[in-house]
Design a protein around this motif. Structure first.
Motif, PDB file in Angstrom:
ATOM      1  N   VAL A  17      -7.502   5.752  -5.786  1.00  0.00           N
ATOM      2  CA  VAL A  17      -6.831   6.747  -4.954  1.00  0.00           C
ATOM      3  C   VAL A  17      -7.620   8.046  -5.044  1.00  0.00           C
ATOM      4  O   VAL A  17      -7.848   8.575  -6.132  1.00  0.00           O
ATOM      5  N   LEU A  18      -8.067   8.512  -3.888  1.00  0.00           N
ATOM      6  CA  LEU A  18      -8.839   9.749  -3.794  1.00  0.00           C
ATOM      7  C   LEU A  18      -8.099  10.728  -2.895  1.00  0.00           C
ATOM      8  O   LEU A  18      -7.335  10.326  -2.019  1.00  0.00           O
ATOM      9  N   TYR A  19      -8.339  12.004  -3.101  1.00  0.00           N
ATOM     10  CA  TYR A  19      -7.802  13.028  -2.213  1.00  0.00           C
ATOM     11  C   TYR A  19      -8.986  13.699  -1.534  1.00  0.00           C
ATOM     12  O   TYR A  19      -9.872  14.229  -2.190  1.00  0.00           O
ATOM     13  N   MET A  20      -8.995  13.641  -0.212  1.00  0.00           N
ATOM     14  CA  MET A  20     -10.118  14.123   0.590  1.00  0.00           C
ATOM     15  C   MET A  20      -9.861  15.568   1.026  1.00  0.00           C
ATOM     16  O   MET A  20      -8.748  15.925   1.366  1.00  0.00           O
ATOM     17  N   CYS A  46      -7.189   2.755   3.311  1.00  0.00           N
ATOM     18  CA  CYS A  46      -6.258   3.499   4.149  1.00  0.00           C
ATOM     19  C   CYS A  46      -6.440   4.990   3.869  1.00  0.00           C
ATOM     20  O   CYS A  46      -6.211   5.448   2.753  1.00  0.00           O
ATOM     21  N   LEU A  47      -6.876   5.725   4.875  1.00  0.00           N
ATOM     22  CA  LEU A  47      -7.048   7.170   4.762  1.00  0.00           C
ATOM     23  C   LEU A  47      -5.977   7.831   5.618  1.00  0.00           C
ATOM     24  O   LEU A  47      -5.968   7.689   6.835  1.00  0.00           O
ATOM     25  N   LYS A  52      -4.216  13.573   3.322  1.00  0.00           N
ATOM     26  CA  LYS A  52      -5.602  13.541   2.809  1.00  0.00           C
ATOM     27  C   LYS A  52      -5.770  12.539   1.670  1.00  0.00           C
ATOM     28  O   LYS A  52      -6.701  12.610   0.896  1.00  0.00           O
ATOM     29  N   ARG A  53      -4.861  11.588   1.563  1.00  0.00           N
ATOM     30  CA  ARG A  53      -4.897  10.575   0.501  1.00  0.00           C
ATOM     31  C   ARG A  53      -5.658   9.351   1.004  1.00  0.00           C
ATOM     32  O   ARG A  53      -5.366   8.823   2.071  1.00  0.00           O
ATOM     33  N   PHE A  54      -6.624   8.893   0.219  1.00  0.00           N
ATOM     34  CA  PHE A  54      -7.476   7.769   0.578  1.00  0.00           C
ATOM     35  C   PHE A  54      -7.280   6.689  -0.479  1.00  0.00           C
ATOM     36  O   PHE A  54      -7.604   6.886  -1.646  1.00  0.00           O
ATOM     37  N   ILE A  55      -6.737   5.546  -0.079  1.00  0.00           N
ATOM     38  CA  ILE A  55      -6.484   4.436  -0.988  1.00  0.00           C
ATOM     39  C   ILE A  55      -7.457   3.319  -0.652  1.00  0.00           C
ATOM     40  O   ILE A  55      -7.548   2.885   0.496  1.00  0.00           O
ATOM     41  N   ILE A  56      -8.177   2.868  -1.662  1.00  0.00           N
ATOM     42  CA  ILE A  56      -9.159   1.801  -1.487  1.00  0.00           C
ATOM     43  C   ILE A  56      -8.828   0.681  -2.466  1.00  0.00           C
ATOM     44  O   ILE A  56      -8.753   0.907  -3.672  1.00  0.00           O
TER      45      ILE A  56
END
Length: 65
Positions: A17-20, A46-47, A52-56
């Motif tokens: 989980v990243l925050y863009m 899923c971005l 701004k949450r990016f789940i990979i």
């Protein structure tokens, strides 16, 4: 990173989980998401533009690459 667990409780991959920051529009988010989804070892991505949450979700043997 977290393990992704299937219905039988067996780890099948990792979730990152990243925050863009700096996303200007939904179209940009869609292009980034589509590009990541095509990468080897990625099971899903899923971005969410608004949060701004990016789940990979990826195969656990590909996480360190």
């Amino acid at each position: 990173m977290r393990w992704v667990i299937n219905r039988r409780g067996i780890p099948v991959g990792m979730r990152i989980v990243l925050y863009m920051s700096g996303l200007e529009c939904q179209d940009c988010a869609d292009k980034i998401e589509a590009h990541i989804q095509r990468q080897p070892g990625v099971n899903g991505a899923c971005l969410m533009f608004v949060t701004k949450r990016f789940i990979i979700d990826c195969a656990d043997d590909r996480v360190d690459e």
